[in-house]
Design an enzyme around this catalytic site. Structure first.
Site, PDB file in Angstrom:
ATOM      1  N   ARG A 223       0.843  -1.209   0.000  1.00  0.00           N
ATOM      2  CA  ARG A 223       0.000   0.000   0.000  1.00  0.00           C
ATOM      3  C   ARG A 223       0.873   1.252   0.000  1.00  0.00           C
ATOM      4  O   ARG A 223       2.107   1.175   0.029  1.00  0.00           O
ATOM      5  CB  ARG A 223      -0.913   0.001   1.219  1.00  0.00           C
ATOM      6  CG  ARG A 223      -0.143   0.124   2.522  1.00  0.00           C
ATOM      7  CD  ARG A 223      -1.065   0.167   3.711  1.00  0.00           C
ATOM      8  NE  ARG A 223      -0.401   0.831   4.823  1.00  0.00           N
ATOM      9  CZ  ARG A 223      -0.840   0.818   6.067  1.00  0.00           C
ATOM     10  NH1 ARG A 223      -1.952   0.168   6.358  1.00  0.00           N
ATOM     11  NH2 ARG A 223      -0.201   1.459   7.018  1.00  0.00           N
ATOM     12  N   GLY A 224       0.187   2.401  -0.022  1.00  0.00           N
ATOM     13  CA  GLY A 224       0.845   3.705   0.151  1.00  0.00           C
ATOM     14  C   GLY A 224       1.974   3.943  -0.848  1.00  0.00           C
ATOM     15  O   GLY A 224       1.852   3.643  -2.044  1.00  0.00           O
ATOM     16  N   ILE A 225       3.059   4.464  -0.330  1.00  0.00           N
ATOM     17  CA  ILE A 225       4.179   4.840  -1.192  1.00  0.00           C
ATOM     18  C   ILE A 225       4.777   3.598  -1.859  1.00  0.00           C
ATOM     19  O   ILE A 225       5.151   3.633  -3.037  1.00  0.00           O
ATOM     20  CB  ILE A 225       5.235   5.615  -0.352  1.00  0.00           C
ATOM     21  CG1 ILE A 225       4.633   6.956   0.108  1.00  0.00           C
ATOM     22  CG2 ILE A 225       6.503   5.837  -1.151  1.00  0.00           C
ATOM     23  CD1 ILE A 225       5.502   7.745   1.072  1.00  0.00           C
ATOM     24  N   ASP A 267       8.637 -10.607   6.842  1.00  0.00           N
ATOM     25  CA  ASP A 267       8.914  -9.534   7.794  1.00  0.00           C
ATOM     26  C   ASP A 267      10.393  -9.184   7.618  1.00  0.00           C
ATOM     27  O   ASP A 267      11.267 -10.032   7.857  1.00  0.00           O
ATOM     28  CB  ASP A 267       8.630 -10.051   9.221  1.00  0.00           C
ATOM     29  CG  ASP A 267       8.914  -8.992  10.276  1.00  0.00           C
ATOM     30  OD1 ASP A 267       9.606  -7.995   9.954  1.00  0.00           O
ATOM     31  OD2 ASP A 267       8.452  -9.169  11.423  1.00  0.00           O
ATOM     32  N   ASN A 291      11.601   0.383   1.332  1.00  0.00           N
ATOM     33  CA  ASN A 291      10.502   1.329   1.581  1.00  0.00           C
ATOM     34  C   ASN A 291       9.750   1.056   2.882  1.00  0.00           C
ATOM     35  O   ASN A 291       9.247   1.988   3.514  1.00  0.00           O
ATOM     36  CB  ASN A 291       9.521   1.285   0.396  1.00  0.00           C
ATOM     37  CG  ASN A 291       8.180   1.911   0.754  1.00  0.00           C
ATOM     38  OD1 ASN A 291       8.046   3.127   0.818  1.00  0.00           O
ATOM     39  ND2 ASN A 291       7.191   1.063   1.019  1.00  0.00           N
ATOM     40  N   ASN A 350      11.365  16.195  14.362  1.00  0.00           N
ATOM     41  CA  ASN A 350       9.931  16.458  14.436  1.00  0.00           C
ATOM     42  C   ASN A 350       9.441  16.098  15.829  1.00  0.00           C
ATOM     43  O   ASN A 350       9.785  15.034  16.352  1.00  0.00           O
ATOM     44  CB  ASN A 350       9.203  15.605  13.379  1.00  0.00           C
ATOM     45  CG  ASN A 350       7.849  16.176  13.033  1.00  0.00           C
ATOM     46  OD1 ASN A 350       7.518  17.309  13.400  1.00  0.00           O
ATOM     47  ND2 ASN A 350       7.061  15.394  12.323  1.00  0.00           N
ATOM     48  N   TYR A 356      11.434   7.838  15.302  1.00  0.00           N
ATOM     49  CA  TYR A 356      11.315   7.828  13.838  1.00  0.00           C
ATOM     50  C   TYR A 356      12.430   8.664  13.198  1.00  0.00           C
ATOM     51  O   TYR A 356      13.084   8.232  12.243  1.00  0.00           O
ATOM     52  CB  TYR A 356       9.941   8.395  13.472  1.00  0.00           C
ATOM     53  CG  TYR A 356       9.608   8.370  11.999  1.00  0.00           C
ATOM     54  CD1 TYR A 356       9.296   7.184  11.349  1.00  0.00           C
ATOM     55  CD2 TYR A 356       9.576   9.561  11.258  1.00  0.00           C
ATOM     56  CE1 TYR A 356       8.959   7.180   9.992  1.00  0.00           C
ATOM     57  CE2 TYR A 356       9.240   9.558   9.916  1.00  0.00           C
ATOM     58  CZ  TYR A 356       8.933   8.369   9.289  1.00  0.00           C
ATOM     59  OH  TYR A 356       8.604   8.368   7.954  1.00  0.00           O
ATOM     60  N   THR A 391      -0.999  10.078   2.276  1.00  0.00           N
ATOM     61  CA  THR A 391      -1.120   8.620   2.442  1.00  0.00           C
ATOM     62  C   THR A 391      -1.989   8.331   3.664  1.00  0.00           C
ATOM     63  O   THR A 391      -2.388   9.242   4.391  1.00  0.00           O
ATOM     64  CB  THR A 391       0.250   7.947   2.697  1.00  0.00           C
ATOM     65  OG1 THR A 391       0.791   8.497   3.895  1.00  0.00           O
ATOM     66  CG2 THR A 391       1.216   8.143   1.560  1.00  0.00           C
TER      67      THR A 391
END
Ligand code: NAI
Length: 450
Positions: A223-225, A267, A291, A350, A356, A391
């Site tokens: 999914r997503g990017i 995984d 990714n 952030n 992260y 996303t």
């Protein structure tokens, strides 16, 4: 997630937004959406150096309309400002001012590209180094001044000249709609590695595409990017092996059916991940896109071990371990190319994302430090740092924070997964092997950590 404001200011609210001075983002022209009138408009090449002339000649050989002098009054699709022979600050003036004078002739979604020497502090004359660095300030500031979906980026030549294959490929990328959401960035070409590519081949698809005949492993492809990367690399001709967690098996199968790819349920943090990835491609890893990634946000004061460790394990340690094992066991094919997902959080930091941001800053370090080994195998390793991308991850943000995050970029909107995928497809192509160890931001020049 749909950006309703973007639709409204390009429709019924256009005049109101203008009157109130509200942000007026323009719908970007992405691959396949560029009007013919734009494609036939001229590119203005500024600068008096032999390098400027060689760029103009290269564009002509590739069927671009080219102008060498400003002021014709025509609408332009791009201006390339060539400063490659600038040795002292005075050398910048003429081309910079001509560039300024030509900006009002730019079509919407136009491109400005500066071309200059990279900073090489060791052994570089201080005045020359200052001049080189000055061009980056000019380019980044100009990107903030661009309007109507136009962008400004720079090409830095690190010990190579404008004829290097990857310098040409980078020009095709930056001129094309594939770089729609890249602005304010400097891309360094540091070797003559890379295959020559014509502009028409760069935008060709399928069997004629720049990735034809190659196999790409994409992690987190369900999914997503990751799904966008799989689709874009397949569009450009690559065979895809999509990897994702067993829980995401169904979604992964759907994406792989769509692109004619194969699935691998895995995984990536598992001990045998590297060997299983290699086995899926006959022990010859050609293109590998790291990714897969997760977020487990918390202020550091409230951080627990499971949040910290899981983010570091998926986003950073798995990549480091897979690269190391594949390298040690000679499972990378000659010319193999790796592209990893970093994040602008890893550059600027952030709030709530110490884990992260640590993992993504780590990816940038891993990429830079691995470049030499990949270069020795005639390949490359690079990272892409997305900013705010529409996303599932960003759809979970509170509505107001999401609106602010979108508008806080020079392009005043979020990017789409395909924007990240386009940069990855470029960096995974044989023409880009002269770009190595770099991190390219795909963030619309987000103000955060610019
Ligand atoms: P997403 O959460 O939509 O998709 C990530 C995919 O990775 C999922 O399919 C998930 O099942 C898979 N995955 C997670 N852990 C895995 C593991 N251990 N093994 C195999 N697969 C695993 O994420 P999104 O938004 O598509 O992001 C993709 C990458 O881009 C991530 O690395 C993310 O950190 C990065 N990124 C995303 C941004 C955004 O705005 N969405 C901004 C900056 C970076």
């Amino acid at each position: 997630m749909k950006d309703t404001y973007l639709d409204l200011v390009n429709g019924p609210l256009k005049q109101i937004a203008k009157t109130l001075g509200l942000p007026q983002p323009v719908k970007l022209q992405r691959f396949g959406q560029t009007p013919a009138q734009y494609l036939s408009a001229p590119v203005l090449v500024l600068g008096t150096s032999p390098g400027a002339q060689r760029i103009a000649d290269r564009l002509l050989e590739n069927d671009f309309e080219v102008r060498r002098h400003p002021g014709s009054g025509e609408s332009l699709r791009a201006v390339i400002a060539v400063f490659d022979d600038a040795r002292e600050p005075d050398d910048l003036s003429q081309t910079a001012l001509e560039l300024g004078a030509s900006l009002r002739s730019l079509l919407p979604c136009a491109r400005v590209i500066s071309v200059s020497q990279a900073l090489r502090p060791e052994g570089q004359d201080p005045e020359e180094a200052a001049t080189a660095q000055a061009v980056t300030g000019l380019t980044r500031s100009l990107a903030h001044e661009m309007r109507a979906g136009s962008t400004a980026n720079g090409l830095l030549l690190d010990g190579v000249d404008v004829d290097a294959a990857s310098a040409t490929a980078a020009l095709w990328f930056l001129l094309s709609a594939k770089s729609a959401y890249v602005s304010g960035q400097l891309l360094t070409v540091s070797s003559t590695a890379g295959e020559e590519i014509r502009a028409a081949e760069f935008v060709a698809t399928g069997d004629a595409g720049p990735l034809a005949g190659r196999t790409a492993i994409v992690t987190g492809a369900a999914r997503g990017i990751g799904a966008a990367i799989a689709r874009t690399l397949a569009r450009d001709g690559a065979q895809i092996v999509g990897v994702d967690m067993p829980q995401a098996g169904q979604a992964l199968a759907a994406v792989m059916n769509e692109v004619g790819g194969r699935t691998l349920q895995l995984d990536i943090t598992s001990d045998t991940a590297a060997e299983r990835l290699a086995a899926a491609v006959d022990n010859q890893v050609d293109i590998l896109i790291h990714n897969a990634g997760i977020t487990r946000d918390k202020l550091l004061a409230n951080m627990d071990a499971s949040r910290w460790d899981s983010v570091l394990a998926v986003n950073l340690q798995s990549q480091a371990r897979i690269n190391a094992r594949l390298g040690e066991a000679n499972l990378f094919a000659s010319g193999s190319q790796v592209v990893s997902l970093a994040s602008t959080s890893g550059i600027a930091g952030n709030r709530g994302q110490t884990n992260y941001a640590a993992s993504k800053a780590g990816v940038i370090g891993l990429t830079a430090a691995s470049a030499q080994a990949f270069g020795q195998r005639s390949g490359s390793i690079n990272a892409v740092a997305p900013g705010f991308i529409e996303t599932d991850m960003t759809a979970k943000m509170p509505a107001l924070t999401r609106q602010v995050a979108r508008r806080l970029s020079s392009l005043q909107q979020g990017g789409l997964p395909v924007d990240v995928a386009e940069a990855i497809a470029f960096l995974a192509s044989a023409s880009a092997r002269g770009i190595n160890g770099q991190t390219l931001r795909v963030c619309g020049q987000n103000m955060v950590g610019a």
